[in-house]
Design a protein around this motif. Structure first.
Motif, PDB file in Angstrom:
ATOM      1  N   PHE A 198       0.830  -1.228   0.000  1.00 54.02           N
ATOM      2  CA  PHE A 198       0.000   0.000   0.000  1.00 54.02           C
ATOM      3  C   PHE A 198       0.855   1.265   0.000  1.00 54.02           C
ATOM      4  N   LEU A 219      -6.659   2.499   9.990  1.00 56.40           N
ATOM      5  CA  LEU A 219      -7.486   1.545   9.247  1.00 56.40           C
ATOM      6  C   LEU A 219      -8.903   2.081   9.083  1.00 56.40           C
ATOM      7  N   GLN A 220      -9.421   2.647  10.148  1.00 54.08           N
ATOM      8  CA  GLN A 220     -10.776   3.204  10.112  1.00 54.08           C
ATOM      9  C   GLN A 220     -10.864   4.368   9.121  1.00 54.08           C
ATOM     10  N   ALA A 221      -9.773   5.118   9.007  1.00 52.54           N
ATOM     11  CA  ALA A 221      -9.742   6.269   8.097  1.00 52.54           C
ATOM     12  C   ALA A 221      -9.450   5.847   6.651  1.00 52.54           C
ATOM     13  N   GLY A 222      -9.232   4.552   6.429  1.00 53.41           N
ATOM     14  CA  GLY A 222      -8.931   4.076   5.086  1.00 53.41           C
ATOM     15  C   GLY A 222      -7.498   4.286   4.658  1.00 53.41           C
ATOM     16  N   ARG A 223      -6.627   4.632   5.580  1.00 55.54           N
ATOM     17  CA  ARG A 223      -5.202   4.811   5.265  1.00 55.54           C
ATOM     18  C   ARG A 223      -4.478   3.484   5.466  1.00 55.54           C
ATOM     19  N   LEU A 224      -4.619   2.601   4.489  1.00 50.85           N
ATOM     20  CA  LEU A 224      -3.994   1.292   4.600  1.00 50.85           C
ATOM     21  C   LEU A 224      -2.471   1.419   4.626  1.00 50.85           C
ATOM     22  N   ASP A 225      -1.939   2.438   3.941  1.00 48.43           N
ATOM     23  CA  ASP A 225      -0.487   2.629   3.936  1.00 48.43           C
ATOM     24  C   ASP A 225       0.029   2.961   5.335  1.00 48.43           C
ATOM     25  N   ARG A 229      -9.434  -5.638   4.411  1.00 45.87           N
ATOM     26  CA  ARG A 229      -9.636  -4.393   3.673  1.00 45.87           C
ATOM     27  C   ARG A 229      -8.828  -4.343   2.373  1.00 45.87           C
ATOM     28  N   ASN A 240      -7.985  -6.816  -0.133  1.00 49.52           N
ATOM     29  CA  ASN A 240      -8.477  -7.468  -1.350  1.00 49.52           C
ATOM     30  C   ASN A 240      -7.369  -7.611  -2.389  1.00 49.52           C
TER      31      ASN A 240
END
Length: 272
Positions: A64, A216-222, A248, A250
């Motif tokens: 990511f 993770l909740q904020a969508g910052r997988l990196d 998350r 995939n």
């Protein structure tokens, strides 16, 4: 876990799998393959371990994050400090050869067998350089194998610009800290970058689990991944976090890495 499936999923050459599972024996007697479990983060897929320190030599990949994967040496006893030693599989085999020549003070039959098995065809050049600079990695850059795509450990101070993606705090013109983890920074007490600050995952006193969960909740997988690959985790919490990240992501390649790490990450190591 079948290492072969992991290497295949990552698109890595079969020779690396053969080294990692011990089918191709390393030319250094202290190296074990398959690698033993002394505790390491999921960014690492070790090819060899050395239990005397202990250390790992292996494949290092950040997910990511826009980073070139590479090959590293990780010093478990030195807070898992991680250094880029090679940027290509061929260079990695060259590093192993130089280590063997230094230990044995010669090109041994075992090294010749190893070189033939992995397709390393520059033993004479490596041996000649070893006579000049020993196993000093900065000397490797004088060998054609390392002269292009030179790994960070082999960059001399007077060399040209480093072209890889491993964090290089001596390069002030590049914001390396946004795509790096704490294990990659040798000077853990260095000041924050000019005009900025180190991200929270570099703070050894910051609790990593809630930090990971917030990213993770904020969508910052990196950022979640870089937090997961920084110091301050128990193996139990890291296993749970990796599974949450997998849900998350995939990504089939990432699935293979998760399966591998979960298969070896025994909680007996305590944490990293």
């Amino acid at each position: 876990m079948n290492l072969k499936k992991t290497f295949e999923a990552l698109g890595l050459p079969a020779v690396l799998d053969a080294c990692a599972d011990g089918s191709i024996r390393p030319p250094i007697c202290t190296l074990d393959a398959p690698a033993q479990w002394y505790g390491f983060p999921p960014a690492l897929i070790p090819l060899w371990s050395d239990g005397s320190r202990p250390t790992y030599i292996g494949y290092w990949r950040h997910w990511f994050v826009d980073r070139e994967p590479c090959f590293v040496k990780m010093y478990v006893a030195a807070e898992h400090m991680t250094i880029e030693i090679a940027r290509t599989p061929a260079q990695l085999m060259g590093v192993l050869a130089m280590m063997s020549i230094s230990v044995e003070d010669a090109v041994t039959p075992e090294l010749e067998q190893f070189a033939q098995a992995v397709g390393l065809d520059c033993l004479e050049e490596l041996e000649a350089q070893s006579l000049k600079t020993g196993d000093d990695p900065q000397g490797f850059a004088n060998v054609e194998l390392f002269s292009k795509e030179t790994p960070l450990e082999s960059m001399a101070e007077d060399a040209g610009p480093y072209t890889g993606d491993f964090p290089n705090p001596s390069d002030p013109g590049r914001p390396w800290w946004e795509s790096s983890c704490s294990f990659e920074i040798i000077d853990r007490d260095m000041p924050p970058p000019t005009g900025g600050q180190l991200p929270a995952w570099f703070d050894p006193d910051r609790e990593k689990k809630p930090l990971f969960e917030s990213f993770l909740q904020a969508g910052r997988l990196d950022y979640a991944w870089l937090s997961l690959n920084s110091t301050g985790w128990s193996i139990t919490d890291a296993r749970q976090a990796l599974v949450a990240l997998q849900a998350r992501a995939n990504d089939r390649g990432f699935d293979a890495v998760v399966d591998y790490w979960l298969s070896v990450a025994d909680v007996s190591a305590g944490g990293y």
